[in-house]
Enzyme design. Sequence first.
Site, PDB file in Angstrom:
ATOM      1  N   LYS A  71       5.432  -4.637  -2.136  1.00 50.74           N
ATOM      2  CA  LYS A  71       5.515  -3.281  -1.596  1.00 50.74           C
ATOM      3  C   LYS A  71       6.196  -3.334  -0.229  1.00 50.74           C
ATOM      4  CE  LYS A  71       2.492   0.731  -0.710  1.00 50.74           C
ATOM      5  NZ  LYS A  71       1.114   1.267  -0.841  1.00 50.74           N
ATOM      6  N   SER A 146       0.423   5.596  -2.875  1.00 48.82           N
ATOM      7  CA  SER A 146       1.746   5.356  -2.351  1.00 48.82           C
ATOM      8  C   SER A 146       2.455   4.167  -3.012  1.00 48.82           C
ATOM      9  CB  SER A 146       1.649   5.134  -0.841  1.00 48.82           C
ATOM     10  OG  SER A 146       0.894   3.972  -0.565  1.00 48.82           O
ATOM     11  N   SER A 170      -4.146   4.348  -3.078  1.00 48.32           N
ATOM     12  CA  SER A 170      -2.714   4.068  -3.206  1.00 48.32           C
ATOM     13  C   SER A 170      -2.337   2.926  -4.138  1.00 48.32           C
ATOM     14  CB  SER A 170      -2.111   3.789  -1.832  1.00 48.32           C
ATOM     15  OG  SER A 170      -1.833   4.981  -1.165  1.00 48.32           O
TER      16      SER A 170
END
Length: 490
Positions: A71, A146, A170
């Site tokens: 990420k 996210s 997330s």
Amino acid sequence: GIMTKYMEKSITELHELLTKGEVTSEELIKESLEKSHEVQAKYNAFVTILDEAKPTNVTDNLLSGIPYGIKDNYSTKGILSTGSSNTLKDYVPFFTATAIENLEKSGAVATNKTVLDEFGMGGTGTTGHTGVVRNPWDRERMCAGSSAGSACAVAAGVYPYATGSDTGDSIRKPAAYCGIVGYKPTYGMISRYGLFAYASSLDTCGVLTRNVEDAAIVVDNMKGIDKNDMTSWDSSSINLHKSLDGQVKGKKLCYVKELCDIENYPNATNELKEHLSNFHNVLEKIKELGIEIEAVSVDKTLLNAQPSVYDVISYAEATSNMSNLTGLIFGPRGEGKNYEEMMKDYRTKNFSSLIKRRFVIGSYVLQADNKDKYFHNAQRVRRLLVDTWNNLFDKYDAVILPVETGPARYLDESKNIIDKDTRVLKEHLQIANFGGFPSITIPDGFINNLPVALNITGKCYDDANILNIAYAIEGTMNYKNQIAKEVSHD
């Protein structure tokens, strides 16, 4: 595409093929990179594709030689790390996050950096500076956020796992939307050093995989105490992978009636009805493992306060954490006659409107006149919720709940039905962040050919037990290791 799809296999399967010499690390990387470019063209999951990725030696470590994704809010030395924000669109760190360093020591090979909602704020996968991430099951829908790019890529078969971070849900909500597994360990089990901070009392590093066993393997390799993160703790006595034995007879789970029973939703959509009835059917299946399940009641007023508590605390912490984004220390410099004008120009131009709103709210609730009414009050309610869940954990091994109100929402928000009664059902995963609890989401069915999921949350430091329960539950269903199959829109 390539004939054998190695990247659709599990970590243990790939490790066996590598050790037998039936495939090389080089071949796996080549496939992962080719697949990355395909997925990028279709779903826009990546900020950077690491075409120069080099193979590593295959050792006894299960992750050695195998590709994965990072990420883009994890710092990677010498590799662009943007947090999916224009404020850091050219930022190349000079150090690597501890969790990623640990994976590198294991011989893991990163093949890309994945898109997130800007700085991890937002649950849609639509606010990153490179544009919208699309769901590989249906490109008209979102991956949630996210950790949108990580979830998309793992579900699409780019590699068996990707790192994520979880401040409210997330990791776990994108996993649900993409039909895969999302695991947020106990707070501090994995060092946050080198993770861009959003809300420090809630932020947790974790992983997205396609089965529970892989989640255990990856976190075993990411975790550990770190002198650079005072909130990290020594988990060396915990071996998540070795603890998976599927022995769950006599375990006790509970679910919250106010969230799971259809009579609480007078305006329920057909999707919600199907989702909750599927959840109750899955509970019946779970009982066959010798697990006891009971309904519990939680005060509705307390539950209804939960989403606002998250907003107040996370925005306040974000405002404080991101005051370092001035354009003076790093990032593209703003214009102006003095440093205040330069900062204002940089922040006004480069943050998305969603983040600006959050900073305004965060600053407001921290102002001296408002602090007690909003920020301190939110902290009090957080404590009440955490105490409530800890009381449940005195009696039960875990709380089991459905995730969301059904499958992935549409990117076109006008197609999504808004029902205020379902707000807590959408947001309850945040309670695990309030308490630092280990929490894992696994797929538990389909509605209209799109995946839906359930979540298991337990008490702090009880990760091995929580994962083992999830592992046993996963074994009662056929959604393990699934790869997204796109629905057609003709």
